[in-house]
Design a protein around this motif. Structure first.
Motif, mmCIF file in Angstrom:
data_model
loop_
_atom_site.group_PDB
_atom_site.id
_atom_site.type_symbol
_atom_site.label_atom_id
_atom_site.label_comp_id
_atom_site.label_asym_id
_atom_site.label_seq_id
_atom_site.Cartn_x
_atom_site.Cartn_y
_atom_site.Cartn_z
ATOM 1 N N GLY A 164 -66.932 83.177 67.855
ATOM 2 C CA GLY A 164 -65.861 82.566 68.646
ATOM 3 C C GLY A 164 -66.246 82.432 70.103
ATOM 4 N N LEU A 165 -66.821 83.500 70.660
ATOM 5 C CA LEU A 165 -67.258 83.452 72.053
ATOM 6 C C LEU A 165 -68.421 82.482 72.221
ATOM 7 C CD1 LEU A 165 -66.922 84.617 74.894
ATOM 8 C CD2 LEU A 165 -68.539 86.421 74.267
ATOM 9 N N HIS A 166 -69.343 82.462 71.270
ATOM 10 C CA HIS A 166 -70.476 81.545 71.333
ATOM 11 C C HIS A 166 -70.008 80.092 71.361
ATOM 12 C CE1 HIS A 166 -74.246 83.723 71.288
ATOM 13 N NE2 HIS A 166 -73.708 84.631 70.472
ATOM 14 N N ARG A 167 -69.089 79.751 70.459
ATOM 15 C CA ARG A 167 -68.618 78.355 70.398
ATOM 16 C C ARG A 167 -67.959 77.949 71.714
ATOM 17 N NH1 ARG A 167 -67.281 79.691 64.962
ATOM 18 N NH2 ARG A 167 -65.184 80.319 65.638
ATOM 19 N N LEU A 168 -67.146 78.845 72.276
ATOM 20 C CA LEU A 168 -66.423 78.501 73.503
ATOM 21 C C LEU A 168 -67.374 78.359 74.686
ATOM 22 C CD1 LEU A 168 -63.681 77.985 74.775
ATOM 23 C CD2 LEU A 168 -63.486 80.435 75.233
ATOM 24 N N THR A 169 -68.306 79.295 74.842
ATOM 25 C CA THR A 169 -69.205 79.228 75.999
ATOM 26 C C THR A 169 -70.155 78.042 75.895
ATOM 27 O OG1 THR A 169 -70.693 80.797 74.905
ATOM 28 C CG2 THR A 169 -69.078 81.694 76.461
ATOM 29 N N ARG A 170 -70.632 77.756 74.685
ATOM 30 C CA ARG A 170 -71.537 76.614 74.532
ATOM 31 C C ARG A 170 -70.810 75.302 74.781
ATOM 32 N NH1 ARG A 170 -74.989 78.701 69.226
ATOM 33 N NH2 ARG A 170 -76.194 80.284 70.373
ATOM 34 N N ARG A 171 -69.575 75.197 74.291
ATOM 35 C CA ARG A 171 -68.826 73.977 74.581
ATOM 36 C C ARG A 171 -68.559 73.866 76.084
ATOM 37 N NH1 ARG A 171 -62.710 71.876 72.961
ATOM 38 N NH2 ARG A 171 -62.828 70.113 74.410
ATOM 39 N N THR A 172 -68.287 75.005 76.725
ATOM 40 C CA THR A 172 -68.028 74.983 78.168
ATOM 41 C C THR A 172 -69.227 74.441 78.927
ATOM 42 O OG1 THR A 172 -66.526 76.864 77.994
ATOM 43 C CG2 THR A 172 -67.456 76.402 80.165
ATOM 44 N N ARG A 173 -70.393 74.946 78.623
ATOM 45 C CA ARG A 173 -71.587 74.484 79.323
ATOM 46 C C ARG A 173 -71.863 73.018 79.035
ATOM 47 N NH1 ARG A 173 -76.110 78.826 77.973
ATOM 48 N NH2 ARG A 173 -77.330 77.457 79.353
#
Length: 757
Positions: free
Chosen positions: A695-704
């Protein structure tokens, strides 16, 4: 003395104007042999395409400068004429402001003649040409030009836009600059950049950053270039060998101020004279000032005889006579030194006006006039026979100007520089914080915190060179790279020059206080000292001082800048970069669960300067859901990821739009903000069997990724400069070395997306 100088230099400025008008018009001085054709047609600055224009230009020269000196026998002599890019007035004005404040009592008591009256007359002349609604710009070669300070200072003094050649485009016979509100017509262009850098068609075969056919805008009468393209043909020493004959032919009078002896080497007799007197003459290009003076003798790399036989038309021989001396302080004692001064003339409604003063500097015997810079301020005392009138100030000139609060006239290039200034400020802070935490752990951390694998994990947040085996040597190598390796994208050796470049090019839009903080950080000599763990305490002090300076800059920007478009683009750059950096830290330190997770979560809190906030809120050991909630989802925490997205969305909503709908970059930021507001910390912190937190990976990667796309969309919408000519592109493709970006630390996109950085 000054009255005689004024008459002689006004005569010389008018002589240069008449000579240029004749050369590009009737050509009488060429047909009658007053000026040899070889001098004109061999000059690189000769604008052949402007010959015989109908109607002819109203004026070829609006600004004129001369280097003059008093010879040892008391006569004044001209050492050089400056007509191509004569905009050293900024040095003159800066010198005068400094001396009038430092020496206020003698300045006022002596009644020194003021410069403001002279420049007010010049401003009035310009206003008469373009009207109050016209647009005045000063074009500079950029921060690499040694005269950039003078250009920036003079532009601010005249309330002119400071632009670069790439900011200009030509449409339908008129010149325009790109602003946030679109293309805006230019009426008058003060030229601080050489002519070949302005019009790619002026000198075929040489790449130029300017707008092709800029001279056509001048021909159509929709642009006044001061000075006109092609005026360099008589610049530097081009006028000197024939000034007396030109004065008799064009003015019908004798020359009032003589030149230093000068021979045109396109004449075989002149070359013979130079060969016969080798110790007297020095050989120089006749139309342009170069740093390297050609010796009249054989040298290792120049065959002077062959050079003059092949292109002697482009060279002259100069013999500077012995000059008067002035006392100079050198090596702890007074010594006599030859001197000269640069004087400044401009056109007014009543004709030519000479600024009452100059910039004096030393001259090395037997050498050409030095480049202009800060020098000694020359004061001109009042004539007691003339009743003094109240001095004019710029306040009087601009008393009737329109009040404005709009910021949409901000140049796209300046907005671009402010955007990258914000990004590079945040990049510098992110790197300093990583370095600071890693060094603190190394110096005073417990055994677990100072373990090599922890130190290498922390330092790897900012470096592309991830250590293989985590050892102290690997940590020290990565540490040194982040401080001094110019090839490290996130290293201080790359960020600081880019940061200084952004600040210089956007200096007109930031406060003096903000500029001083950037200058202090980038000029600190400690960045060049040796980096090793043995001297880590000194490096930690440097990092702490750097973080304090960046905090002061951020505070100055928030408190001193009006909330116009300049501030908004600076803020956008900061929020994008901080958001990308925070997402990268979150992924690196909390992307997976591990036995030593508490060490990395505490490091994350310290990196974000949120350890105190966490303790006051939870009063317990660090756990992933609580830390993620504080540093990712808490909209009240200025260091949280969602805070960056929320601020970014708010500022993007205030940018100019051509439609009633949201802009694409605003839509993307709003969609990302919505996702953050719908997320919860427990879901983001939930690990899979392998320890990863998807969940954290998906959010941070989409953010970047989304922040990288916002940057790209902004670049396309607001930072795209004037169209690049196809001829210039073709020429650039032939170059072996690609052009270097002005933002060396701004080209890497951590999200993998393309950016116009």
């Amino acid at each position: 003395d000054w009255k005689a100088l004024e008459r002689g230099l006004v005569q010389r400025a008018e002589l240069a104007e008449r000579a240029l008008a004749d050369l590009y018009g009737e050509g009488r001085v060429l047909r009658t042999g007053v000026v040899p054709p070889g001098l004109i047609f061999a000059a690189k600055g000769f604008a052949a395409h402007t010959v015989g224009w109908e109607p002819p230009l109203r004026h070829w020269l609006s600004i004129y400068e001369a280097d003059i000196a008093r010879a040892a026998d008391g006569r004044w002599v001209v050492l050089a004429d400056r007509m191509d890019t004569p905009l050293g007035d900024g040095w003159l004005i800066a010198n005068r402001i400094a001396t009038s404040e430092a020496l206020a009592n003698p300045f006022v008591g002596l009644g020194v003649r003021r410069l403001a009256t002279h420049y007010a007359a010049f401003q009035s002349y310009l206003d008469g040409l373009m009207g109050w609604e016209g647009r005045l710009a000063l074009v500079t070669g950029g921060e690499a030009d040694p005269r950039f300070f003078s250009h920036a200072y003079f532009a601010r003094y005249l309330n002119a836009a400071l632009i670069e050649p790439a900011d200009i485009t030509v449409r339908d016979g008129a010149a325009f600059v790109k602003t946030l509100a679109g293309l805006k017509k230019l009426d008058i262009l003060l030229r601080g950049a050489p002519d070949y850098a302005l019009d790619a068609l002026h000198r075929p075969g040489e790449s130029a950053r300017g707008a092709p056919a800029l001279s056509m805008a001048a021909r159509s009468g929709q642009l006044i270039a001061a000075n006109a393209i092609g005026s360099s043909v008589l610049g530097y020493r081009g006028l000197a060998p024939f000034a007396h004959r030109l004065a008799e032919t064009l003015l019908g009078e004798d020359l009032l101020i003589n030149d230093a002896p000068c021979l045109w080497l396109g004449d075989p007799k002149a070359r013979e004279q130079v060969r016969a007197e080798p110790g007297l003459w020095r050989v120089e290009p006749i139309n342009q000032r170069t740093r390297a003076t050609v010796s009249p003798n054989w040298t290792e790399d120049v065959d002077i005889e062959a050079l003059l036989d092949l292109e002697g038309e482009r060279y002259c021989a100069v013999a500077t006579p012995p000059l008067a001396h002035t006392p100079c302080w050198e090596a702890g004692r007074m010594v006599p030194s030859e001197w000269m001064m640069r004087v400044f003339a401009c056109r007014t409604r009543d004709g030519w006006s000479l600024a009452p003063g100059g910039v004096a500097s030393r001259v090395q015997p037997g050498h050409p006039p030095p480049d202009l810079g800060f020098g000694k301020d020359v004061w001109v005392l009042p004539d007691p026979a003339i009743r003094a009138s109240a001095p004019i100030t710029l306040r009087d000139v601009f008393s009737d100007s329109h009040l404005r609060r709009t910021g949409r006239d901000l140049l796209s290039r300046v907005a671009d520089e402010l955007f990258w200034l914000g990004r590079n400020v945040e990049r510098a802070e992110a790197t300093l914080r990583v370095l600071g935490i890693a060094l603190q752990y190394y110096l005073s951390g417990n055994r677990a915190d100072a373990a090599p694998d922890v130190l290498c994990e922390l330092i790897a947040i900012q470096t592309q060179t991830v250590p293989g085996t985590p050892t102290r040597d690997a940590f020290q190598t990565a540490l040194r790279g982040l401080v001094q390796n110019p090839g490290e994208p996130a290293g201080m050796a790359m960020i600081l020059p880019a940061l200084r470049s952004n600040a210089i090019r956007a200096r007109s839009a930031v406060s003096e206080e903000s500029w001083r903080y950037i200058d202090r950080l980038c000029s600190d000599p400690r960045w060049h000292e040796d980096v090793s763990l043995a001297r880590s305490s000194g490096l930690l002090r440097l990092i702490t001082d750097g973080l304090g300076t960046l905090a002061a800059f951020a505070g100055s920007a928030q408190e001193n800048l009006t909330r116009n478009y300049a501030w908004r683009f600076l803020e956008i750059g900061r929020r994008i970069e901080r958001g990308m950096a925070t997402a990268k830290v979150a992924e690196r330190l909390a992307g997976r669960a591990r036995e030593t997770e508490e060490i990395y979560l505490r490091a994350w809190l310290k990196l974000s300067d949120s350890a105190a906030a966490y303790r006051s809120r939870y009063m317990m050991s660090t756990v992933a859901p609580a830390v993620i909630d504080l540093l990712v989802l808490d909209e009240t925490n200025p260091r949280a990821l969602v805070f960056q997205i929320e601020r970014l969305e708010d500022v993007l909503s205030q940018l100019p739009a051509d439609t009633p709908y949201r802009r694409p970059e605003h839509k993307k930021a709003l969609a990302l903000l919505t996702e953050y507001r719908l997320a919860d910390a427990e879901t983001l912190a939930a690990p899979e069997n392998d320890g990863s937190r998807p969940g954290l990976h998906r959010l941070t990667r989409r953010t970047r990724g989304d922040l990288g796309q916002v940057s790209t969309l902004l670049s396309r919408a607001f930072f795209a400069h004037s169209d690049v000519a196809e001829a210039v592109i073709s020429q650039a493709k032939q170059d072996e070395t690609p052009p270097q970006s002005a933002k060396p630390a701004g080209g890497r996109n951590d999200a993998g997306e393309g950016e116009a950085g």
